[in-house]
Design a protein around this motif. Structure first.
Motif, short mmCIF file in Angstrom:
data_model
loop_
_atom_site.label_atom_id
_atom_site.label_comp_id
_atom_site.label_asym_id
_atom_site.label_seq_id
_atom_site.Cartn_x
_atom_site.Cartn_y
_atom_site.Cartn_z
N CYS A 114 0.85 -1.19 0.00
CA CYS A 114 0.00 0.00 0.00
C CYS A 114 0.89 1.25 0.00
CB CYS A 114 -0.92 0.01 1.22
SG CYS A 114 -2.21 -1.25 1.13
N ALA A 115 0.41 2.30 -0.64
CA ALA A 115 1.20 3.52 -0.80
C ALA A 115 1.15 4.40 0.44
CB ALA A 115 0.70 4.32 -2.00
N ALA A 116 0.17 4.13 1.29
CA ALA A 116 0.02 4.85 2.56
C ALA A 116 -0.91 3.99 3.40
CB ALA A 116 -0.60 6.23 2.35
N VAL A 117 -0.99 4.29 4.70
CA VAL A 117 -2.03 3.66 5.52
C VAL A 117 -2.86 4.78 6.12
CG1 VAL A 117 -0.84 1.50 5.99
CG2 VAL A 117 -0.47 3.46 7.50
N MET A 118 -4.17 4.51 6.26
CA MET A 118 -5.07 5.57 6.72
C MET A 118 -5.89 5.06 7.90
SD MET A 118 -5.84 7.66 3.29
CE MET A 118 -7.32 6.84 2.76
N PRO A 119 -5.27 5.06 9.10
CA PRO A 119 -5.97 4.59 10.30
C PRO A 119 -7.01 5.59 10.75
CG PRO A 119 -3.85 5.48 10.92
CD PRO A 119 -3.89 5.50 9.41
N LEU A 120 -8.03 5.07 11.39
CA LEU A 120 -9.09 5.93 11.92
C LEU A 120 -8.71 6.47 13.29
CD1 LEU A 120 -10.58 4.13 14.31
CD2 LEU A 120 -11.59 2.99 12.36
N GLY A 121 -9.23 7.65 13.58
CA GLY A 121 -9.15 8.19 14.93
C GLY A 121 -10.35 7.74 15.74
N ALA A 122 -11.50 7.62 15.07
CA ALA A 122 -12.77 7.20 15.67
C ALA A 122 -13.69 6.87 14.50
CB ALA A 122 -13.35 8.33 16.52
N PRO A 123 -14.87 6.30 14.78
CA PRO A 123 -15.75 5.94 13.65
C PRO A 123 -16.10 7.14 12.76
CG PRO A 123 -16.48 4.80 15.61
CD PRO A 123 -15.38 5.75 16.05
N ILE A 124 -16.31 6.82 11.48
CA ILE A 124 -16.71 7.82 10.48
C ILE A 124 -17.90 8.64 10.99
CG2 ILE A 124 -17.82 8.04 8.21
CD1 ILE A 124 -16.19 5.59 7.31
N GLY A 125 -17.79 9.94 10.88
CA GLY A 125 -18.92 10.80 11.22
C GLY A 125 -19.16 10.98 12.70
N SER A 126 -18.31 10.36 13.54
CA SER A 126 -18.56 10.45 14.99
C SER A 126 -18.10 11.77 15.59
CB SER A 126 -17.87 9.29 15.72
OG SER A 126 -16.46 9.43 15.65
N GLY A 127 -17.10 12.39 14.98
CA GLY A 127 -16.55 13.62 15.55
C GLY A 127 -15.89 13.43 16.90
N MET A 128 -15.47 12.20 17.18
CA MET A 128 -14.93 11.88 18.51
C MET A 128 -13.43 12.12 18.63
SD MET A 128 -17.25 10.71 20.67
CE MET A 128 -16.75 9.30 21.67
N GLY A 129 -12.80 12.56 17.58
CA GLY A 129 -11.36 12.83 17.66
C GLY A 129 -10.55 11.53 17.61
N ILE A 130 -9.39 11.56 18.22
CA ILE A 130 -8.48 10.41 18.18
C ILE A 130 -8.62 9.65 19.49
CG2 ILE A 130 -6.09 9.69 17.92
CD1 ILE A 130 -5.63 12.27 16.33
N ARG A 131 -9.37 8.54 19.45
CA ARG A 131 -9.68 7.84 20.70
C ARG A 131 -8.45 7.20 21.31
NH1 ARG A 131 -12.42 10.68 22.52
NH2 ARG A 131 -12.33 9.27 24.25
N ASN A 132 -7.50 6.79 20.49
CA ASN A 132 -6.34 6.08 21.03
C ASN A 132 -5.06 6.61 20.39
OD1 ASN A 132 -4.44 4.31 21.95
ND2 ASN A 132 -5.72 2.49 21.74
N PRO A 133 -4.58 7.74 20.86
CA PRO A 133 -3.38 8.34 20.26
C PRO A 133 -2.16 7.43 20.35
CG PRO A 133 -4.04 9.52 22.27
CD PRO A 133 -5.14 8.57 21.94
N TYR A 134 -2.13 6.55 21.34
CA TYR A 134 -0.99 5.64 21.47
C TYR A 134 -0.86 4.75 20.23
CZ TYR A 134 -1.10 7.12 26.31
OH TYR A 134 -1.09 7.89 27.45
N ASN A 135 -2.00 4.24 19.75
CA ASN A 135 -1.94 3.39 18.57
C ASN A 135 -1.49 4.15 17.33
OD1 ASN A 135 -2.58 1.02 19.81
ND2 ASN A 135 -4.53 0.70 18.77
N ILE A 136 -1.94 5.37 17.20
CA ILE A 136 -1.50 6.16 16.05
C ILE A 136 0.01 6.39 16.11
CG2 ILE A 136 -1.77 8.35 14.80
CD1 ILE A 136 -4.26 6.50 14.70
N ALA A 137 0.51 6.68 17.30
CA ALA A 137 1.95 6.88 17.46
C ALA A 137 2.71 5.58 17.17
CB ALA A 137 2.26 7.39 18.86
N LEU A 138 2.15 4.45 17.59
CA LEU A 138 2.80 3.16 17.30
C LEU A 138 2.83 2.89 15.80
CD1 LEU A 138 1.40 0.83 20.13
CD2 LEU A 138 3.79 1.47 19.76
N ILE A 139 1.73 3.19 15.12
CA ILE A 139 1.70 2.99 13.67
C ILE A 139 2.78 3.84 13.00
CG2 ILE A 139 0.34 3.45 11.58
CD1 ILE A 139 -2.15 2.60 13.17
N ARG A 140 2.89 5.08 13.47
CA ARG A 140 3.91 5.97 12.90
C ARG A 140 5.32 5.39 13.08
NH1 ARG A 140 4.51 8.54 8.81
NH2 ARG A 140 5.48 6.51 8.79
N GLN A 141 5.55 4.73 14.24
CA GLN A 141 6.85 4.12 14.48
C GLN A 141 7.10 2.90 13.60
OE1 GLN A 141 7.26 3.17 18.65
NE2 GLN A 141 6.90 5.26 19.32
#
Lengths: 254, 254, 254, 254
Positions: free
Chosen positions: C146-173
């Motif tokens: 894949c040319a990029a990965v596009m993880p979710l912060g929260a469900p589509i349309g929820s407006g809940m922001g990034i529920r688990n910033p730790y996972n996003i940071a781990l993905i970045r690593q």
């Protein structure tokens, strides 16, 4: 009416499942098992020393059941194979299914996990998979016949608690099998929160075995699981910005 | 050695203090008091009906002590006056000091609170002030001779839990008198967290009295306070991003 | 040196990707696209009305590229088929791959997603998969090309922001391809946080198109993505309990 | 219509107020002031070196106003005295009023602060008090005539962001004077969040001056404050558990 955890048609006398890894000694582990009130402990077949089977002696002495796990497996094939070995070694068809996808974080590999779960269910196992907090994967695992799903709160050994309570609540809404919060618990309030989110049980290991005083923390966890379960069924008050606020706190902009 | 809450040189048999407001009936309140295991309940002199003193009968029957409060006071002068009336009415020098600064949120008025506390200490009261979570104000209240400080987790009746655990932890570091988390508790895990932050006790009312099943929630709170206290003294594992991370999770950028 | 988002060897003039769903009118959408400064907008082939192709006119007029998506697909087979249709219809090999696993939450199905991604990469597509925040799944998607990965912060349309910033940071690593935060953004600070966690870009739709003033929110998002990117590269101060604390805040017990 | 911050009847060209403490050099500070777009910078009279008045030269060169502060004062008396000295030294009646209550955390002393504020208002100052996040204290400060209130997000220099957004939102509801978030900001998303909570401005120092690249972080903050203000006025989408959930996310049990 006793409010007991039921898995695969069997009642367990406790909603706390204890992992045995990380204990400083067999004596410390025994004290922790007793203080926790658990009825089921996990054992890694890989870590058993055939020449010194005293871990199993401890478990037998405590009168609790064994739940073998497939810790250390990185593919479905490996995990299925180890589960079969465990069934022979321990004389139980129950297995905590672990298929790890990353050696740093020990996070599960969902694709391999789903494959392994399906095969083991076909082979007659009672499968309890350690999974991510993804509601869709949890649903898939339930659909293929797993006896429970065991989503993580945070990575194994992290003590970070439940990083995404929304996902745990969504899983509880989606599946009809028991939900056991597995991994991430660091302290008593984490275990209570898991139960308040609707989990049917909690599985933890290092929070107890690596605490400064393992038996005391085990007792704390026993009380916390009981507290969380009671609170879940007691019907808590809603969260509001303040007592006279007309709407719940979710109306706030963050 | 029994690990008991000590206030003003007296040992209390429980770390949970229960407010009596909000109960649907005296019978429901009595069941909740018993299930909570509390040894001390607060009573608002203002809300007592002289013609129907059965609330005090309930309390006496349960064998618990009374802690009068000054709920409904908006100035130091009012609160001091009401405290004196309460001392005569209840025959106790202990008082939960409330001086409210805002009628919507029922948040305390720190300036008036500090004034009232100083006067009541001078008048020989054992003063337990309901205060904000401000460490500097808590220190001031301890300095003028309060027997404990009772910071809020969130507004009264909000059920929002502990909005700023950092401040509660700072208060615990600053003062040497007991710290009782007062207000904001919504469910069992909130109470456990309060104790894990180092609080010596928890005061709650509506979380129990307004729950769907008050006695069940009272029992949940009893277990949760015990769980949190044990966990606090058991030496929890550190929080890490994952088990093999070399540094605690605080190193993350948020 | 310009700090630009690079995907599949191409530079994009903006780190913000805008979804076109949910706009009240084409005029509102056009104003939002312009205010956002985006260079790439997603379009659902399924939602295009062949009789009224004015959505594409809007996009062309704004001078931005089209990223077709496979919204509405529930299996790998469906998604692969739709991607091929989209490639013909839009004349681009780029595709935002969506394979949904649950119609309530619109969460992705990781197992089907991985299958579809692998096939589309083999078929020569530039695949940008909408995925969970699971680091292991993200790694798998990157591994299959894949040319990029596009993880979710929260469900589509929820407006809940990034529920688990730790996972996003781990993905970045974990992965070396660009990470685009996709879904869950509700307001500007959410977008800034995504960038501060190390994301290379942000994809959002309803936060803008369903805001009361879409163009104004689009401008807010443009500034927020810029702010977050600058902050990420500026080397923020560490988080400490207070300025004179000797250790980072992670040492606290919660 | 330009959306500008108004304090005491004067319009400021920026909603960002910059503290000057912590800069590595005057050159670095000058670059940061310019990149931030600020119109007002704070200066500690105590820290001014009479023999090397170049800090004021920097400020003059940048064309921004000076806001003297009373940093280092621990009593109302001290602070009032220093404010008078500052008025003479800087030729301005504006003062950022600080009365510190604890030397470790540098948290304000609310009781002394309220005293000092009242006196300085009487003496004709335009008083901008650095205060706790207590809504009742903020109301009191506004009532005595302060031109704005400046609640903290977290302790000075902590970089912990806004520990209790509920209190900031409550303050915004209670007072009619401008609310400036002061202290605690660590990164751009913190500043954006402050504005989204309804703050009229943000005051920060070490987040910029002690960042690895101060000028870059200053630009990030400029964009973030703009983003947050636009988002606040753009009418964000509500937070929901998922897009099709019928009620806002606050209905969840935690």
């Amino acid at each position: 009416m006793v409010d007991q955890l039921q898995i695969a048609g069997e009642s367990l006398g406790s909603r706390l499942i204890l992992g045995t890894g990380g204990a400083a000694s067999h004596a410390a582990l025994e004290a922790a098992i007793r203080a926790s009130g658990t009825a089921l402990v996990t054992v890694a077949l890989r870590r058993l020393d055939p020449a010194a089977p005293s871990l199993l002696d401890v478990i037998e002495r405590c009168g609790v059941r064994v739940l073998p796990n497939t810790a250390g497996c990185y593919t479905a094939t490996e995990a299925v194979k180890l589960a079969h070995l465990a069934r022979e070694a321990f004389g139980t068809a129950w297995v905590k299914l672990e298929v790890i996808g990353d050696e740093d974080t020990l996070l599960p590999d969902g694709v391999e996990l789903a494959l392994a779960a399906e095969r083991l269910v076909d082979d007659g196992f009672v499968v309890l998979p350690y999974t991510t907090d993804d509601p869709v994967l949890a649903q898939r695992l339930a659909d293929v016949g797993c006896a429970a799903v065991m989503p993580l709160g945070a990575p194994i050994g992290s003590g970070m608690g439940i990083r995404n309570p929304y996902n745990i609540a969504l899983i509880r809404q989606k599946v009809t099998v028991p939900v056991i919060l597995d991994a991430g618990i660091g302290t008593a309030s984490d275990a209570a929160l898991a139960m308040e989110l609707g989990c049917d049980g909690v599985l933890l290991a290092s929070a107890v075995t690596r605490a400064e005083h393992p038996a005391r923390m085990a007792e704390a966890m026993r009380l916390a699981v009981g507290a969380g379960r009671l609170a879940y069924t007691a019907g808590r008050i809603p969260r509001r910005l303040h007592a006279t606020a007309s709407s719940p706190a979710g109306g706030m902009p963050w």
